[in-house]
Design a protein around this motif. Sequence first.
Motif, short mmCIF file in Angstrom:
data_model
loop_
_atom_site.label_atom_id
_atom_site.label_comp_id
_atom_site.label_asym_id
_atom_site.label_seq_id
_atom_site.Cartn_x
_atom_site.Cartn_y
_atom_site.Cartn_z
N UNK A 181 38.21 35.89 15.12
CA UNK A 181 38.03 36.54 16.74
C UNK A 181 39.26 36.12 17.29
N UNK A 182 39.89 37.07 17.96
CA UNK A 182 41.24 37.25 18.62
C UNK A 182 41.42 36.12 19.91
N UNK A 183 40.25 35.40 19.99
CA UNK A 183 40.61 34.55 21.44
C UNK A 183 39.85 33.28 21.16
N UNK A 184 40.08 32.27 21.79
CA UNK A 184 39.51 30.87 21.62
C UNK A 184 39.33 30.38 23.04
N UNK A 233 42.36 26.44 35.82
CA UNK A 233 42.39 27.32 34.84
C UNK A 233 43.79 27.42 34.41
N UNK A 234 44.69 27.34 35.15
CA UNK A 234 46.15 27.19 34.53
C UNK A 234 46.25 25.97 34.02
N UNK A 235 45.68 24.97 34.18
CA UNK A 235 45.79 23.50 33.56
C UNK A 235 45.20 23.76 32.21
N UNK A 236 44.24 24.62 31.79
CA UNK A 236 43.91 24.91 30.82
C UNK A 236 44.83 25.86 29.84
N UNK A 237 45.69 26.43 30.65
CA UNK A 237 46.83 27.55 29.83
C UNK A 237 46.10 28.86 29.63
N UNK A 238 45.02 28.80 30.46
CA UNK A 238 44.22 30.08 30.00
C UNK A 238 45.09 31.24 30.35
N UNK A 239 44.82 32.49 29.58
CA UNK A 239 45.54 33.71 29.87
C UNK A 239 44.49 34.62 30.34
N UNK A 240 43.32 34.60 29.91
CA UNK A 240 42.24 35.51 30.43
C UNK A 240 41.03 34.58 31.07
N UNK A 241 40.41 35.30 31.91
CA UNK A 241 39.34 34.52 32.51
C UNK A 241 37.87 35.52 32.39
N UNK A 270 44.04 32.58 25.09
CA UNK A 270 43.14 31.49 25.43
C UNK A 270 42.36 31.94 26.64
N UNK A 271 41.06 31.74 26.50
CA UNK A 271 40.02 32.01 27.54
C UNK A 271 39.26 30.88 28.36
#
Length: 224
Positions: free
Chosen positions: A32-35, A81-89, A8-9
Amino acid sequence: MTRRTRKRIAILISGRGSNMAALIAAAIDPAFPAEIVGVVSNRADARGLEIAKTHNIPIKVISSRDYDGREAHDAAIHEAITGFKAEIVCLAGYMRLLTPDFVKKWKGRMINIHPALLPSFRGLDTHARALASGVRIHGCTVHFVTPEMDEGPIIAQAAVPVLTDDTEETLGERVLKIEHRLYPLALRLVVEGRVRMSDGVAVFSDVEDERRDLAIVSPGERRS
């Protein structure tokens, strides 16, 4: 067959969002390995927000004017960003310096694209400075973000020749084209764990097929 989980990006922008659009386009491909799960801007008038909306990507505007100091502003960005549950920025034309505390929270999980061949021409006005210096090669760099501006470990670079009749605008346009190629490639490698930051350097593994692409060289485009 077990379905592969895509990373999750979240993307941070301040303006037109052309590199963000390149990442979105890459992520449309299911292979693609990311969304892209969210876009944050410090400016409500950032043109890139409209691009995100057309792809139904959640957006969040967090203006620094609404916060008392950089720390409070970056804390709000971190919360989004954490609300989006992102793993990479991914920083894509984000024009504010991030606080050391924010960078520390995302150490090794935040990358940026810079319109120059680092370590040359850190900061702003890179194309004008490249022309003024007389360099014959210019380009762009994707790197891990560290507290020092534009000094993080380099993931990949792309280069173009500086033509004798180049202007800041024509050189910038040519560099932008290769930025759009380079950023998705670099993100893929980070997401797949084939490049990581360790002890202040970029460590690569299993990149034989992409070894040439990690240093893209684009031919000059002659104008009539």
